[in-house]
Each structure stands twice: as structure tokens, then as C-alpha cells.
Design a protein around this motif. Structure first.
Motif, PDB file in Angstrom:
ATOM      1  N   ALA A  77       0.831  -1.209   0.000  1.00 14.64           N
ATOM      2  CA  ALA A  77       0.000   0.000   0.000  1.00 14.64           C
ATOM      3  C   ALA A  77       0.861   1.251   0.000  1.00 14.64           C
ATOM      4  CB  ALA A  77      -0.932  -0.009   1.202  1.00 14.64           C
ATOM      5  N   GLY A  78       1.989   1.209   0.711  1.00 11.80           N
ATOM      6  CA  GLY A  78       2.894   2.354   0.729  1.00 11.80           C
ATOM      7  C   GLY A  78       3.452   2.652  -0.655  1.00 11.80           C
ATOM      8  N   GLY A  79       3.719   1.609  -1.443  1.00 15.98           N
ATOM      9  CA  GLY A  79       4.191   1.807  -2.808  1.00 15.98           C
ATOM     10  C   GLY A  79       3.158   2.513  -3.668  1.00 15.98           C
ATOM     11  N   PHE A  80       1.904   2.094  -3.540  1.00  9.94           N
ATOM     12  CA  PHE A  80       0.854   2.737  -4.327  1.00  9.94           C
ATOM     13  C   PHE A  80       0.584   4.161  -3.838  1.00  9.94           C
ATOM     14  CE2 PHE A  80      -0.155  -1.661  -5.573  1.00  9.94           C
ATOM     15  CZ  PHE A  80      -0.304  -1.477  -6.947  1.00  9.94           C
ATOM     16  N   ALA A  81       0.700   4.395  -2.539  1.00  7.54           N
ATOM     17  CA  ALA A  81       0.539   5.758  -2.020  1.00  7.54           C
ATOM     18  C   ALA A  81       1.625   6.675  -2.582  1.00  7.54           C
ATOM     19  CB  ALA A  81       0.588   5.748  -0.492  1.00  7.54           C
ATOM     20  N   LEU A  82       2.844   6.161  -2.672  1.00  5.77           N
ATOM     21  CA  LEU A  82       3.936   6.947  -3.256  1.00  5.77           C
ATOM     22  C   LEU A  82       3.652   7.253  -4.720  1.00  5.77           C
ATOM     23  CD1 LEU A  82       6.775   8.171  -3.163  1.00  5.77           C
ATOM     24  CD2 LEU A  82       7.693   5.881  -3.632  1.00  5.77           C
ATOM     25  N   LEU A  83       3.128   6.289  -5.462  1.00 11.00           N
ATOM     26  CA  LEU A  83       2.801   6.510  -6.874  1.00 11.00           C
ATOM     27  C   LEU A  83       1.714   7.566  -7.038  1.00 11.00           C
ATOM     28  CD1 LEU A  83       2.835   2.815  -8.112  1.00 11.00           C
ATOM     29  CD2 LEU A  83       4.399   4.619  -8.862  1.00 11.00           C
ATOM     30  N   LEU A  84       0.696   7.527  -6.173  1.00  8.95           N
ATOM     31  CA  LEU A  84      -0.363   8.531  -6.250  1.00  8.95           C
ATOM     32  C   LEU A  84       0.175   9.923  -5.926  1.00  8.95           C
ATOM     33  CD1 LEU A  84      -3.390   6.655  -4.630  1.00  8.95           C
ATOM     34  CD2 LEU A  84      -3.193   7.400  -7.009  1.00  8.95           C
ATOM     35  N   ALA A  85       1.081   9.999  -4.947  1.00  8.74           N
ATOM     36  CA  ALA A  85       1.685  11.287  -4.608  1.00  8.74           C
ATOM     37  C   ALA A  85       2.526  11.811  -5.774  1.00  8.74           C
ATOM     38  CB  ALA A  85       2.538  11.158  -3.350  1.00  8.74           C
ATOM     39  N   PHE A  86       3.262  10.918  -6.421  1.00  8.42           N
ATOM     40  CA  PHE A  86       4.050  11.318  -7.590  1.00  8.42           C
ATOM     41  C   PHE A  86       3.136  11.791  -8.713  1.00  8.42           C
ATOM     42  CE2 PHE A  86       6.086   9.980 -11.659  1.00  8.42           C
ATOM     43  CZ  PHE A  86       7.117  10.909 -11.656  1.00  8.42           C
ATOM     44  N   ALA A  87       2.037  11.066  -8.951  1.00 11.33           N
ATOM     45  CA  ALA A  87       1.084  11.476  -9.983  1.00 11.33           C
ATOM     46  C   ALA A  87       0.494  12.844  -9.649  1.00 11.33           C
ATOM     47  CB  ALA A  87      -0.027  10.433 -10.111  1.00 11.33           C
ATOM     48  N   TYR A  88       0.222  13.092  -8.364  1.00 14.64           N
ATOM     49  CA  TYR A  88      -0.347  14.383  -7.964  1.00 14.64           C
ATOM     50  C   TYR A  88       0.646  15.511  -8.241  1.00 14.64           C
ATOM     51  CZ  TYR A  88      -3.054  17.724  -5.239  1.00 14.64           C
ATOM     52  OH  TYR A  88      -3.798  18.815  -4.859  1.00 14.64           O
ATOM     53  N   ALA A  89       1.912  15.267  -7.980  1.00 10.30           N
ATOM     54  CA  ALA A  89       2.931  16.279  -8.294  1.00 10.30           C
ATOM     55  C   ALA A  89       2.973  16.542  -9.794  1.00 10.30           C
ATOM     56  CB  ALA A  89       4.300  15.807  -7.802  1.00 10.30           C
ATOM     57  N   MET A  90       2.863  15.496 -10.604  1.00  6.05           N
ATOM     58  CA  MET A  90       2.883  15.668 -12.057  1.00  6.05           C
ATOM     59  C   MET A  90       1.631  16.394 -12.559  1.00  6.05           C
ATOM     60  SD  MET A  90       5.788  14.558 -13.084  1.00  6.05           S
ATOM     61  CE  MET A  90       6.351  15.300 -11.551  1.00  6.05           C
ATOM     62  N   LEU A  91       0.506  16.224 -11.868  1.00 12.61           N
ATOM     63  CA  LEU A  91      -0.705  16.961 -12.227  1.00 12.61           C
ATOM     64  C   LEU A  91      -0.496  18.463 -12.070  1.00 12.61           C
ATOM     65  CD1 LEU A  91      -3.404  14.670 -10.565  1.00 12.61           C
ATOM     66  CD2 LEU A  91      -3.043  14.991 -13.004  1.00 12.61           C
ATOM     67  N   TRP A  92       0.183  18.868 -11.007  1.00 11.73           N
ATOM     68  CA  TRP A  92       0.462  20.288 -10.808  1.00 11.73           C
ATOM     69  C   TRP A  92       1.473  20.791 -11.823  1.00 11.73           C
ATOM     70  CZ3 TRP A  92      -2.154  23.843  -8.259  1.00 11.73           C
ATOM     71  CH2 TRP A  92      -3.076  23.430  -7.298  1.00 11.73           C
ATOM     72  N   LEU A  93       2.411  19.935 -12.211  1.00 13.44           N
ATOM     73  CA  LEU A  93       3.325  20.305 -13.292  1.00 13.44           C
ATOM     74  C   LEU A  93       2.536  20.514 -14.583  1.00 13.44           C
ATOM     75  CD1 LEU A  93       6.172  20.712 -14.445  1.00 13.44           C
ATOM     76  CD2 LEU A  93       6.301  18.228 -14.771  1.00 13.44           C
ATOM     77  N   GLY A  94       1.571  19.646 -14.837  1.00  9.07           N
ATOM     78  CA  GLY A  94       0.730  19.792 -16.014  1.00  9.07           C
ATOM     79  C   GLY A  94      -0.098  21.065 -15.979  1.00  9.07           C
ATOM     80  N   ALA A  95      -0.652  21.398 -14.810  1.00  8.02           N
ATOM     81  CA  ALA A  95      -1.422  22.638 -14.684  1.00  8.02           C
ATOM     82  C   ALA A  95      -0.553  23.845 -14.994  1.00  8.02           C
ATOM     83  CB  ALA A  95      -2.011  22.741 -13.279  1.00  8.02           C
ATOM     84  N   LEU A  96       0.669  23.835 -14.478  1.00  8.30           N
ATOM     85  CA  LEU A  96       1.606  24.940 -14.747  1.00  8.30           C
ATOM     86  C   LEU A  96       1.946  25.003 -16.232  1.00  8.30           C
ATOM     87  CD1 LEU A  96       3.428  27.162 -13.578  1.00  8.30           C
ATOM     88  CD2 LEU A  96       5.159  25.411 -13.153  1.00  8.30           C
ATOM     89  N   LEU A  97       2.174  23.856 -16.838  1.00  9.80           N
ATOM     90  CA  LEU A  97       2.505  23.805 -18.260  1.00  9.80           C
ATOM     91  C   LEU A  97       1.355  24.341 -19.105  1.00  9.80           C
ATOM     92  CD1 LEU A  97       4.758  22.732 -20.211  1.00  9.80           C
ATOM     93  CD2 LEU A  97       3.419  20.620 -20.355  1.00  9.80           C
ATOM     94  N   GLY A  98       0.131  23.974 -18.752  1.00 10.48           N
ATOM     95  CA  GLY A  98      -1.030  24.435 -19.505  1.00 10.48           C
ATOM     96  C   GLY A  98      -1.205  25.939 -19.453  1.00 10.48           C
ATOM     97  N   MET A  99      -0.917  26.543 -18.297  1.00 14.30           N
ATOM     98  CA  MET A  99      -1.052  27.995 -18.168  1.00 14.30           C
ATOM     99  C   MET A  99       0.059  28.741 -18.890  1.00 14.30           C
ATOM    100  SD  MET A  99      -2.355  28.471 -14.227  1.00 14.30           S
ATOM    101  CE  MET A  99      -1.090  27.400 -13.516  1.00 14.30           C
TER     102      MET A  99
END
Length: 281
Positions: free
Chosen positions: A158-180
Motif C-alpha cells: 500500500a505504501g508503494g501505491f501511495a507513493l505513486l499517487l503522490a508522484f502522480a499528484y505532483a505531475m498533475l500540478w506540473l501539467g497545470a503549470l505547463l497548460g497555463m
């Protein structure tokens, strides 16, 4: 009375507390309802990782072996890299969504409402995390079918999947910044595809790093995708025998947690600051 009315109609630049949470929940619900009407967004996030599982984990597993693997099969090794690739795929999805909202004037309509401005991006990234999570479930199912197994306790997995979700969340914010910053759909598609290819293949996602030249191996080891992938292998019991290397490979869990936390801590305020400028254009 007119002064009170004008004040009430003015959008709140930084409302907090229950009002700000209510704004986020309302906008997140809107994005999720839109997602239900456009299931192709789920397909876009899941398609590449699922294809990689089938190609690498099934078709190539019989011809690729890992040196000094300690008994780890290739399909077990590659799964962590495929999961990490889902986070990279999220960059383009969120960037396109934010750029589309800006181009259609939807952000301007939100700004005219008495709501916390930060809730627009917070809800966007929260809603886009759902396709990422669903994609991880799909990839896990395909992985199990091709023979992937974990060799660790439930909490560690479960800790591995939690880390993956956190990484995906960071990439989502990178995507938001890129889009703007870019706003142009063609440019976003090109940059996000380049990001996916470079960060995926300049990492240990699909192959060990033992055969790389010293200078290139150091660069690849410090790629956040490498530490996240290796951390998941360690947490799932899929890591081959350690062959040394730099700090991210010696302590991948610690380094990946610090790296992802730092990315989130930096990207969120920068994206929110950029949003105030982009929405005013």
C-alpha cells in the motif's frame, strides 16, 4: 446596500475554511461529471501503460533477463516503471484541460463568482487524480494476468501505491503549470510527449542501469522517476540485488518521498501564482 451587494459579488481571492473546501468539492464534482461523459480521458491515461505491460511484461519477458536479479523476473521488475509512467502521462492530460478552460473563457466565469480562486486548480488536479488511480487499478490487473506478483506485506505494498499517487499528484500540478504557460494545444502535446519519453527511458523504469557509462548512470539515477520506480520495487519486494550506485539507488524510498514532497511544495504555490497572472490576461 449597494456597497454591500458589490462586496458580496466580488470574487474571493483566497477564501479559506469550510467555504474554500466547499468550492473545491463543488468544482471537483463538476470535473468528475464531465469525466463520466468523456471516458476517453480515462483511456488516454491508461492506454500507454497498459500497452507497456503487455509488450514488456508479456511479449519481452521471455527474452529479457536481469543481471544479478536475485530471482526477480523481468515482468516483476518492469511493473514499477510502468506505474510511474502513469504519473508522467498525467502531465499532458491536466495541461490540456487547464489550457482548454483558459481558452474557452471558463476561468473568467469562475473568477466572477464569489469563490476561492485557488479552488479552480485544486479541484482540477483532484479530479484528474481519479483517472490516474483508475489506470493504476487497470495496470495492476493486467500485470497480475501476465504474472506480476508482490513479495511484501500489505502495508508495504500500500505504501508503494501511495507513493505513486503522490508522484502522480505532483505531475498533475506540473501539467497545470505547463497548460497555463503554453496554452497552445499543439505545443502542450509536443512537450508532454517529450517529457514522457525522456523521463521514462532516461530512468531505470524498464532496464537496470548497470550497463550505462558512469556519468550517464549518475544522471539517470537522479531522475525522480528512477527513485520512485526503485522505491516501489523495494516496497513490493520486486527489487533485484543491489549493485550500489548513488544515494537515490541506495535509499530509494527516503529519496523518493523527499523528492515528491519537494515537488509538491514547489509546484503548488508556483502554479497558483501563475494562475493569478494567466487568468487576468
Amino acid at each position: 446596500m449597494s456597497g454591500v451587494t458589490a462586496s458580496a459579488a466580488r470574487p474571493r481571492a483566497g477564501a479559506g475554511g469550510s467555504a474554500g473546501i466547499g468550492d473545491v468539492l463543488a468544482l471537483t464534482g463538476r470535473h468528475l461529471r464531465h469525466l463520466r461523459r468523456t471516458p476517453e480521458k480515462l483511456i488516454a491515461v491508461a492506454l500507454t501503460p497498459v500497452a507497456m505491460v503487455v509488450i514488456l511484461g508479456y511479449l519481452f519477458a521471455s527474452v529479457i533477463t536481469i543481471k544479478d536479479s536475485g530471482g526477480v523476473e523481468y515482468h516483476d521488475y518492469v511493473m514499477a516503471g510502468v506505474f510511474a509512467q502513469i504519473g508522467l502521462t498525467c502531465v499532458g492530460i491536466t495541461a490540456l484541460g487547464v489550457a482548454s478552460d483558459l481558452g474557452k473563457g471558463l476561468i473568467d466565469r469562475f473568477r466572477s463568482l464569489p469563490m476561492a480562486r485557488s479552488s479552480v486548480l485544486v479541484s482540477h488536479t483532484a479530479a484528474d487524480l481519479v483517472p490516474a488511480a483508475v489506470s493504476m487499478v487497470a495496470v495492476a490487473g493486467i500485470g497480475l494476468l501476465v504474472g506480476w506478483r508482490t513479495d511484501a506485506g500489505v502495508l508495504s505494498v500500500a505504501g508503494g501505491f501511495a507513493l505513486l499517487l503522490a508522484f502522480a499528484y505532483a505531475m498533475l500540478w506540473l501539467g497545470a503549470l505547463l497548460g497555463m504557460v503554453l496554452r497552445n494545444m499543439e505545443a502542450i502535446n509536443g512537450i508532454s510527449a517529450l517529457t514522457l519519453v525522456i523521463l521514462s527511458f532516461m530512468s531505470n523504469s524498464f532496464m537496470p542501469l548497470s550497463g550505462l557509462p558512469g556519468w550517464l548512470r549518475t544522471v539517470v539515477e537522479w531522475n525522480p522517476v528512477s527513485s520512485v520506480s526503485e522505491a516501489c520495487r523495494v516496497l513490493w519486494g520486486n527489487a533485484p540485488a543491489s549493485s550500489g550506485g548513488s544515494l537515490p539507488m541506495q535509499h530509494p524510498v527516503l529519496v523518493s518521498v523527499i523528492t515528491v514532497a519537494a515537488l509538491i511544495a514547489v509546484l503548488i504555490p508556483v502554479a497558483l501564482r501563475t494562475f493569478r497572472t494567466a487568468a487576468a490576461r
